[in-house]
Design a protein around this motif. Structure first.
Motif, PDB file in Angstrom:
ATOM      1  N   GLU A  40       0.833  -1.208   0.000  1.00 41.16           N
ATOM      2  CA  GLU A  40       0.000   0.000   0.000  1.00 41.16           C
ATOM      3  C   GLU A  40       0.871   1.262   0.000  1.00 41.16           C
ATOM      4  OE1 GLU A  40      -3.401   2.179   2.835  1.00 41.16           O
ATOM      5  OE2 GLU A  40      -2.484   0.263   3.439  1.00 41.16           O
ATOM      6  N   ALA A  41       0.530   2.211  -0.864  1.00 44.04           N
ATOM      7  CA  ALA A  41       1.231   3.489  -0.876  1.00 44.04           C
ATOM      8  C   ALA A  41       0.863   4.274   0.377  1.00 44.04           C
ATOM      9  CB  ALA A  41       0.852   4.280  -2.123  1.00 44.04           C
ATOM     10  N   TYR A  42       1.881   4.960   0.945  1.00 41.74           N
ATOM     11  CA  TYR A  42       1.653   5.714   2.186  1.00 41.74           C
ATOM     12  C   TYR A  42       2.562   6.943   2.168  1.00 41.74           C
ATOM     13  CZ  TYR A  42       0.883   6.402   7.232  1.00 41.74           C
ATOM     14  OH  TYR A  42       0.538   6.912   8.476  1.00 41.74           O
ATOM     15  N   THR A  94       5.804   2.607  -7.006  1.00 42.69           N
ATOM     16  CA  THR A  94       6.336   2.323  -8.346  1.00 42.69           C
ATOM     17  C   THR A  94       7.741   1.741  -8.264  1.00 42.69           C
ATOM     18  OG1 THR A  94       5.028   4.104  -9.330  1.00 42.69           O
ATOM     19  CG2 THR A  94       6.927   3.315 -10.586  1.00 42.69           C
ATOM     20  N   GLU A  95       8.594   2.320  -7.433  1.00 43.54           N
ATOM     21  CA  GLU A  95       9.971   1.831  -7.276  1.00 43.54           C
ATOM     22  C   GLU A  95       9.985   0.391  -6.776  1.00 43.54           C
ATOM     23  OE1 GLU A  95      12.193   6.062  -6.106  1.00 43.54           O
ATOM     24  OE2 GLU A  95      11.500   4.692  -4.535  1.00 43.54           O
ATOM     25  N   PHE A  96       9.152   0.126  -5.782  1.00 41.79           N
ATOM     26  CA  PHE A  96       9.141  -1.209  -5.187  1.00 41.79           C
ATOM     27  C   PHE A  96       8.554  -2.239  -6.157  1.00 41.79           C
ATOM     28  CE2 PHE A  96       7.401  -4.496  -2.283  1.00 41.79           C
ATOM     29  CZ  PHE A  96       8.584  -4.838  -1.643  1.00 41.79           C
ATOM     30  N   SER A  97       7.545  -1.841  -6.931  1.00 40.13           N
ATOM     31  CA  SER A  97       6.891  -2.758  -7.866  1.00 40.13           C
ATOM     32  C   SER A  97       7.856  -3.299  -8.903  1.00 40.13           C
ATOM     33  CB  SER A  97       5.720  -2.059  -8.571  1.00 40.13           C
ATOM     34  OG  SER A  97       4.735  -1.664  -7.645  1.00 40.13           O
ATOM     35  N   GLU A  98       8.838  -2.487  -9.276  1.00 39.77           N
ATOM     36  CA  GLU A  98       9.805  -2.904 -10.294  1.00 39.77           C
ATOM     37  C   GLU A  98      10.674  -4.067  -9.827  1.00 39.77           C
ATOM     38  OE1 GLU A  98      11.889   0.657 -11.163  1.00 39.77           O
ATOM     39  OE2 GLU A  98      10.283   1.510 -12.414  1.00 39.77           O
ATOM     40  N   LYS A  99      10.744  -4.301  -8.532  1.00 47.86           N
ATOM     41  CA  LYS A  99      11.570  -5.383  -7.988  1.00 47.86           C
ATOM     42  C   LYS A  99      10.791  -6.688  -7.840  1.00 47.86           C
ATOM     43  CE  LYS A  99      13.821  -1.900  -5.057  1.00 47.86           C
ATOM     44  NZ  LYS A  99      14.083  -1.481  -3.667  1.00 47.86           N
ATOM     45  N   LYS A 144      -4.143   3.107  -7.729  1.00 44.29           N
ATOM     46  CA  LYS A 144      -2.987   3.988  -7.587  1.00 44.29           C
ATOM     47  C   LYS A 144      -2.289   3.788  -6.247  1.00 44.29           C
ATOM     48  CE  LYS A 144      -5.582   7.990  -5.813  1.00 44.29           C
ATOM     49  NZ  LYS A 144      -5.892   9.427  -6.025  1.00 44.29           N
ATOM     50  N   SER A 145      -3.010   3.209  -5.284  1.00 44.07           N
ATOM     51  CA  SER A 145      -2.436   3.034  -3.944  1.00 44.07           C
ATOM     52  C   SER A 145      -2.152   1.587  -3.575  1.00 44.07           C
ATOM     53  CB  SER A 145      -3.387   3.626  -2.891  1.00 44.07           C
ATOM     54  OG  SER A 145      -3.558   5.007  -3.085  1.00 44.07           O
ATOM     55  N   PHE A 146      -2.462   0.617  -4.485  1.00 45.27           N
ATOM     56  CA  PHE A 146      -2.314  -0.785  -4.103  1.00 45.27           C
ATOM     57  C   PHE A 146      -1.697  -1.646  -5.214  1.00 45.27           C
ATOM     58  CE2 PHE A 146      -5.850   0.645  -1.403  1.00 45.27           C
ATOM     59  CZ  PHE A 146      -5.373   0.253  -0.148  1.00 45.27           C
ATOM     60  N   VAL A 147      -0.768  -2.490  -4.797  1.00 40.94           N
ATOM     61  CA  VAL A 147      -0.246  -3.569  -5.629  1.00 40.94           C
ATOM     62  C   VAL A 147      -0.542  -4.865  -4.887  1.00 40.94           C
ATOM     63  CG1 VAL A 147       1.859  -4.696  -6.471  1.00 40.94           C
ATOM     64  CG2 VAL A 147       1.561  -2.236  -6.768  1.00 40.94           C
ATOM     65  N   VAL A 148      -1.030  -5.873  -5.621  1.00 42.93           N
ATOM     66  CA  VAL A 148      -1.408  -7.124  -4.959  1.00 42.93           C
ATOM     67  C   VAL A 148      -0.606  -8.298  -5.511  1.00 42.93           C
ATOM     68  CG1 VAL A 148      -3.760  -6.336  -4.484  1.00 42.93           C
ATOM     69  CG2 VAL A 148      -3.274  -7.570  -6.603  1.00 42.93           C
ATOM     70  N   ASN A 149      -0.488  -9.325  -4.694  1.00 46.12           N
ATOM     71  CA  ASN A 149       0.057 -10.604  -5.130  1.00 46.12           C
ATOM     72  C   ASN A 149      -1.116 -11.401  -5.695  1.00 46.12           C
ATOM     73  OD1 ASN A 149       1.097 -13.167  -5.442  1.00 46.12           O
ATOM     74  ND2 ASN A 149       2.205 -13.170  -3.500  1.00 46.12           N
ATOM     75  N   PHE A 150      -1.149 -11.570  -7.012  1.00 40.60           N
ATOM     76  CA  PHE A 150      -2.306 -12.197  -7.642  1.00 40.60           C
ATOM     77  C   PHE A 150      -2.496 -13.636  -7.189  1.00 40.60           C
ATOM     78  CE2 PHE A 150      -5.502 -12.221 -10.962  1.00 40.60           C
ATOM     79  CZ  PHE A 150      -5.788 -10.876 -11.100  1.00 40.60           C
ATOM     80  N   ASP A 151      -1.435 -14.257  -6.724  1.00 38.02           N
ATOM     81  CA  ASP A 151      -1.557 -15.631  -6.227  1.00 38.02           C
ATOM     82  C   ASP A 151      -2.366 -15.693  -4.933  1.00 38.02           C
ATOM     83  OD1 ASP A 151      -0.050 -16.492  -8.352  1.00 38.02           O
ATOM     84  OD2 ASP A 151       1.837 -16.595  -7.230  1.00 38.02           O
TER      85      ASP A 151
END
Length: 231
Positions: free
Chosen positions: A154-156, A175-180, A190-197
């Motif tokens: 979550e973006a904070y 964005t920076e963390f998602s690239e890894k 815009k505020s969330f990236v999820v593990n699709f698994d």
């Protein structure tokens, strides 16, 4: 089936190779070239698995051709000149056949390509199966994380919150963390990236994780979420 091309300026040498190739069920000859320039034309249109390449050809030699190729198939040199062997292997050729060579020797060279491909596929499979780890800074600590254990991020502000069995706060952007992260991670808002698994279900515009956490799916991200599901 492995697609292959051959290049030799001698008609008899081409005929011998063509006959050898026909004898092997998992080989398909897609082009028989008289010079290096014909090889270049073929490579611009197709992606063969093996290139059987003579060295001494007019205008552009086989070795000169190899030096120009950024991406090339497995290369098996076929030549009457043993003195170029060292240079050939420096250019990462799979095998070096000295004319005249027998069908059995030809078969050994093809077997080397098969073996190399199988080894590469095994490495790729192992890399995909190996859990990936990343390091994040939190307070004065550097924490090692297994990405399989991350449910979502979550973006904070200028920080992000990483959720595993606990929450970790680290100073970097989403964005920076998602690239890894590996491919199983997807931005859904815009505020969330999820593990699709970790997906349990999608309820309207909500992404529901297996731990029952519900996250919003942004309007502009919905299509890529649906494409990822591919139902």
């Amino acid at each position: 089936m492995m697609k292959c091309i051959l290049a030799d300026d001698e008609p008899i040498a081409r005929q011998i190779l063509e006959n050898y190739i026909k004898e092997i069920p998992n080989l398909e000859l897609i082009a028989s070239c008289k010079n290096a320039f014909e090889v270049i034309e073929v490579l611009q249109k197709q992606s063969p698995d093996i290139l059987f390449l003579d060295i001494n050809m007019p205008k552009l030699s086989g070795l000169s051709l190899l030096k120009t190729l950024q991406q090339k198939p497995a290369v098996i040199i076929t030549t009457a000149y043993p003195e170029h062997a060292v240079v050939g292997f420096e250019l990462a050729v799979t095998d070096y056949l000295l004319k005249p060579f027998s069908f059995e020797r030809f078969l050994q060279a093809v077997y080397k390509v098969n073996t190399k491909n199988e080894a590469t596929n095994t490495i790729i499979k192992e890399e995909k199966e190996t859990p990936k780890t990343i390091f994040v800074k939190s307070d004065k600590k550097i924490i090692k994380l297994n990405t399989d254990h991350i449910s979502h991020i979550e973006a904070y502000g200028n920080y992000i919150k990483i959720y595993t069995d606990r929450m970790i706060l680290t100073p970097q952007t989403l964005t920076e963390f998602s690239e890894k992260l590996p491919e199983c991670f997807l931005r859904i808002h815009k505020s969330f990236v999820v593990n699709f698994d970790k997906l349990k279900l999608i309820d309207g515009n909500q992404f529901v994780l297996q731990n029952e956490v519900k996250l919003p799916i942004g309007k502009s991200y919905r299509k890529q979420v649906i494409d990822k599901i591919d139902y």
